[in-house]
Design a protein around this motif. Structure first.
Motif, PDB file in Angstrom:
ATOM      1  N   ASN A  12      53.874  39.586  42.831  1.00  0.00           N
ATOM      2  CA  ASN A  12      52.633  40.344  42.774  1.00  0.00           C
ATOM      3  C   ASN A  12      52.832  41.701  43.440  1.00  0.00           C
ATOM      4  OD1 ASN A  12      50.018  41.278  42.769  1.00  0.00           O
ATOM      5  ND2 ASN A  12      49.274  39.823  44.277  1.00  0.00           N
ATOM      6  N   GLY A  14      50.550  44.024  43.543  1.00  0.00           N
ATOM      7  CA  GLY A  14      49.278  44.489  44.083  1.00  0.00           C
ATOM      8  C   GLY A  14      48.432  45.075  42.984  1.00  0.00           C
ATOM      9  N   ASP A  16      45.773  43.528  44.508  1.00  0.00           N
ATOM     10  CA  ASP A  16      44.995  42.411  45.031  1.00  0.00           C
ATOM     11  C   ASP A  16      45.817  41.132  45.037  1.00  0.00           C
ATOM     12  OD1 ASP A  16      42.562  43.997  45.152  1.00  0.00           O
ATOM     13  OD2 ASP A  16      42.453  43.793  42.967  1.00  0.00           O
ATOM     14  N   VAL A  17      45.282  40.103  45.699  1.00  0.00           N
ATOM     15  CA  VAL A  17      45.870  38.772  45.621  1.00  0.00           C
ATOM     16  C   VAL A  17      45.774  38.321  44.168  1.00  0.00           C
ATOM     17  CG1 VAL A  17      45.595  36.373  46.345  1.00  0.00           C
ATOM     18  CG2 VAL A  17      45.299  38.217  48.012  1.00  0.00           C
ATOM     19  N   LEU A  18      46.831  37.720  43.658  1.00  0.00           N
ATOM     20  CA  LEU A  18      46.880  37.305  42.264  1.00  0.00           C
ATOM     21  C   LEU A  18      47.459  35.895  42.188  1.00  0.00           C
ATOM     22  CD1 LEU A  18      46.639  38.101  39.233  1.00  0.00           C
ATOM     23  CD2 LEU A  18      48.971  38.951  39.400  1.00  0.00           C
ATOM     24  N   GLU A  19      46.708  34.978  41.607  1.00  0.00           N
ATOM     25  CA  GLU A  19      47.143  33.595  41.461  1.00  0.00           C
ATOM     26  C   GLU A  19      47.627  33.013  42.784  1.00  0.00           C
ATOM     27  OE1 GLU A  19      50.059  33.657  38.338  1.00  0.00           O
ATOM     28  OE2 GLU A  19      48.563  34.117  36.797  1.00  0.00           O
ATOM     29  N   GLY A  20      46.962  33.363  43.869  1.00  0.00           N
ATOM     30  CA  GLY A  20      47.315  32.858  45.185  1.00  0.00           C
ATOM     31  C   GLY A  20      48.508  33.532  45.837  1.00  0.00           C
ATOM     32  N   LYS A  21      49.079  34.528  45.174  1.00  0.00           N
ATOM     33  CA  LYS A  21      50.225  35.261  45.737  1.00  0.00           C
ATOM     34  C   LYS A  21      49.730  36.537  46.393  1.00  0.00           C
ATOM     35  CE  LYS A  21      53.305  33.634  42.110  1.00  0.00           C
ATOM     36  NZ  LYS A  21      52.330  33.100  41.162  1.00  0.00           N
ATOM     37  N   GLU A  22      50.110  36.710  47.655  1.00  0.00           N
ATOM     38  CA  GLU A  22      49.661  37.902  48.373  1.00  0.00           C
ATOM     39  C   GLU A  22      50.246  39.167  47.768  1.00  0.00           C
ATOM     40  OE1 GLU A  22      52.338  38.548  52.209  1.00  0.00           O
ATOM     41  OE2 GLU A  22      51.697  36.464  52.022  1.00  0.00           O
ATOM     42  N   LYS A  23      49.553  40.257  47.952  1.00  0.00           N
ATOM     43  CA  LYS A  23      50.018  41.568  47.499  1.00  0.00           C
ATOM     44  C   LYS A  23      51.373  41.877  48.126  1.00  0.00           C
ATOM     45  CE  LYS A  23      49.125  46.344  48.554  1.00  0.00           C
ATOM     46  NZ  LYS A  23      48.272  47.277  49.239  1.00  0.00           N
ATOM     47  N   ARG A  42      58.700  41.124  50.873  1.00  0.00           N
ATOM     48  CA  ARG A  42      57.294  41.264  51.256  1.00  0.00           C
ATOM     49  C   ARG A  42      57.038  42.754  51.454  1.00  0.00           C
ATOM     50  NH1 ARG A  42      54.690  36.449  52.429  1.00  0.00           N
ATOM     51  NH2 ARG A  42      56.115  34.682  52.405  1.00  0.00           N
TER      52      ARG A  42
END
Length: 68
Positions: A12, A14, A16-23, A42
């Motif tokens: 992801n 970014g 936003d958070v997507l499918e529970g994966k942080e930006k 990260r």
């Protein structure tokens, strides 16, 4: 595909958070002749910065693996 190596990415970028994966959570992997090398990133930038950093990190990993 009968290639000597492959490079892949997922995650992801970014904003936003997507499918529970942080930006900024990105995984890169390189496979070479049956061996796979992976790395977790990260990233803290905006979407465009994260895209560039993920791309460059993938290419660095590819070069590192190909040099082995």
């Amino acid at each position: 595909t009968k290639t000597d190596c492959s490079l892949s990415t997922t995650g992801n970028l970014g904003p936003d958070v997507l499918e529970g994966k942080e930006k900024g959570l990105v995984y890169i992997a390189v496979s070479k002749k049956g061996q796979t090398f992976s790395k977790e990133l990260r990233l803290k930038g905006n979407r465009d910065e994260n895209k560039e950093r993920a791309s460059l990190s993938g290419l660095r990993l590819l070069i590192e693996v190909m040099d082995k």
